[in-house]
Motif scaffolding. Structure first.
Motif, short mmCIF file in Angstrom:
data_model
loop_
_atom_site.label_atom_id
_atom_site.label_comp_id
_atom_site.label_asym_id
_atom_site.label_seq_id
_atom_site.Cartn_x
_atom_site.Cartn_y
_atom_site.Cartn_z
N SER A 1 -3.98 3.14 4.99
CA SER A 1 -3.47 3.25 3.67
C SER A 1 -2.62 4.30 3.98
O SER A 1 -2.53 4.92 4.57
N GLY B 1 -6.91 10.84 -1.38
CA GLY B 1 -6.74 10.05 -0.82
C GLY B 1 -7.08 10.22 1.21
O GLY B 1 -7.81 9.33 1.83
N THR C 1 -10.26 12.18 1.53
CA THR C 1 -11.77 11.49 1.82
C THR C 1 -11.74 9.71 2.88
O THR C 1 -12.98 9.98 3.46
N PRO D 1 -13.91 7.19 2.46
CA PRO D 1 -12.61 5.87 1.63
C PRO D 1 -12.67 6.44 -0.06
O PRO D 1 -14.04 6.35 -0.65
N THR D 2 -11.76 6.77 -1.07
CA THR D 2 -12.24 6.84 -2.43
C THR D 2 -10.66 6.45 -3.39
O THR D 2 -10.45 5.03 -4.01
N MET D 3 -9.45 7.10 -2.44
CA MET D 3 -8.47 5.79 -3.44
C MET D 3 -7.46 5.86 -2.27
O MET D 3 -7.37 6.39 -0.95
N CYS D 4 -6.65 4.99 -2.63
CA CYS D 4 -5.45 4.80 -1.66
C CYS D 4 -4.34 4.08 -3.47
O CYS D 4 -4.42 3.64 -3.51
N ASN D 5 -3.78 3.45 -2.99
CA ASN D 5 -2.33 2.48 -3.56
C ASN D 5 -1.42 1.48 -2.80
O ASN D 5 -1.26 1.54 -1.77
N GLU E 1 -8.32 -0.28 -4.60
CA GLU E 1 -8.40 0.65 -4.29
C GLU E 1 -10.23 -0.38 -4.28
O GLU E 1 -10.64 0.13 -3.45
N PRO F 1 -17.10 7.09 -6.00
CA PRO F 1 -15.88 7.88 -6.36
C PRO F 1 -15.60 7.70 -8.12
O PRO F 1 -15.37 8.75 -8.49
#
Length: 374
Positions: free
Chosen positions: A158, A185, A188, A194-198, A227, A281
């Motif tokens: 990420s 993100g 975490t 891991p919770t968030m990415c883009n 995600e 999450p």
């Protein structure tokens, strides 16, 4: 009520402080001066719809990449403007392999997931890198990703994303809010949860995409091509999800210039919470919701005489100070120092924002790229 508010705010202060220390402990990645010619073959996948105003700028960025072992597939989702014509014209003289992929106009629950899946099916690269048609990338972007992959063997990488302009207060507010998502993100991931990415800056192995059966199980949702896929990969490879902390890897995109566009995007993002398989999450989203509600409840309690002034200030301070210090770090890394002064204003409106979109996400349907999606 006082004890509950102080506990919630205290836990949030602890959480934000942990994020701050985690970010500082993440050493910036310094890529090798050169990446071996036999480095990983990369396929850049760009799903687009009506990006005639932006796509040529991004394609020009690929002409200046220092890493040359890559191809670009632009999946055009039935654009009604000149996007596809621009792609074909650019491909005739491009210094890299550019493959326009026209998609049919059939109705699908997730146009973006369909675009990515069909692109991967014809991709020749070992690594899939995704970005968006309105993004801009630096000349070392792919070289940094390739070097990081060779160094870590990550299954999913990420990367950082920020906005290109800060001409208005609305731009700056979006920059700060977006930085909080990128920073949270990243931290975490570093903590192993891991919770968030883009999807504007995401990389994963093509074979791993096949191993987790791509978007199967989440293809009924319009959002979540980033995600929800990351969560699937993290289940199979718990130590395989990494954040690339490097200024050379930053991708820039456009901030929304209208409230309607901003609203539809955030509602689209919030809609995928219901599909999370892991409880973490969802628990984190509820926790952030409560933490942002606490200062509002505290102020209301003080005005109504249920809460004394010291307790109210404590609740507000526990929320604002650690949060400010954390956000400042992320903005400095993203080279957005000019937005640091907007953090207090963001903190003022963010509780209302969280409450609003937390409730809005419970309803279905939003408009995106000229289509009505669920």
């Amino acid at each position: 009520m006082t004890i509950i508010l102080l506990v919630v705010s205290g836990l949030y202060a602890l959480f934000t402080t942990v994020l701050g220390f985690t970010w500082r402990s993440m050493l910036p990645f310094r890529s090798a001066a050169t990446v071996a010619p036999a480095g990983p073959a990369i396929t850049v996948v760009i799903p687009v719809r009506n990006e005639a105003e932006n796509i040529e700028n991004l394609l020009n960025d690929f002409s200046h990449q220092t890493y040359t072992r890559f191809e670009v597939i632009v999946a055009d989702d039935s654009s009604t403007d000149s996007t596809l014509a621009i792609l074909y014209q650019f491909a005739q003289t491009a210094s890299f392999s550019l493959r326009p992929l026209p998609l049919s106009n059939e109705r699908t629950a997730s146009p973006k997931k369909r675009a990515i899946t069909q692109s991967i099916a014809i991709a020749t690269g070992d690594l899939i890198v995704t970005t968006d048609g309105d993004c801009r990338v630096g000349p070392e972007w792919l070289a940094t990703i390739a070097s990081f992959y060779e160094r870590t063997g990550a299954k999913l990488i990420s990367g950082p994303v920020t906005f290109t302009r800060e001409k208005t207060i609305f731009d700056a507010l979006q920059t700060v809010e977006f930085a909080s998502l990128i920073g949270s993100g990243a931290c975490t991931m570093a903590l192993g949860v891991p919770t968030m990415c883009n999807g504007a800056n995401l990389c994963y192995e093509k074979r791993v995409f096949a191993e987790v059966d791509g978007f199967a199980g989440v293809d009924h949702l319009a959002s979540g091509d980033d995600e929800l896929l990351m969560h699937k990969i993290a289940v199979k490879y718990p130590a395989g999800v990494h954040f690339l902390k490097s200024p050379l890897a930053v991708v820039q995109t456009n901030a929304h210039q209208s409230w309607r566009g901003f609203y539809n995007q955030r509602k689209r993002w919030a809609s995928k919470w219901r599909a999370y398989k892991s409880y973490l999450p969802s628990v984190l989203a509820v926790f952030v919701f409560l933490s942002n509600a606490a200062p509002m409840v505290a102020v209301g309690g003080w005005l109504l005489g249920f809460l004394n002034g010291n307790a109210t200030l404590a609740v507000i301070g526990l929320k604002l100070l650690p949060e400010f210090l954390f956000l400042r770090q992320i903005l400095v890394f993203l080279q957005k120092k000019s937005s640091v002064w907007v953090i207090p204003l963001t903190q003022l409106v963010y509780p209302l924002y969280v409450l609003f979109f937390g409730l809005a996400a419970q309803g279905k349907g939003y408009s995106w790229k000229g289509r009505n999606l669920n």
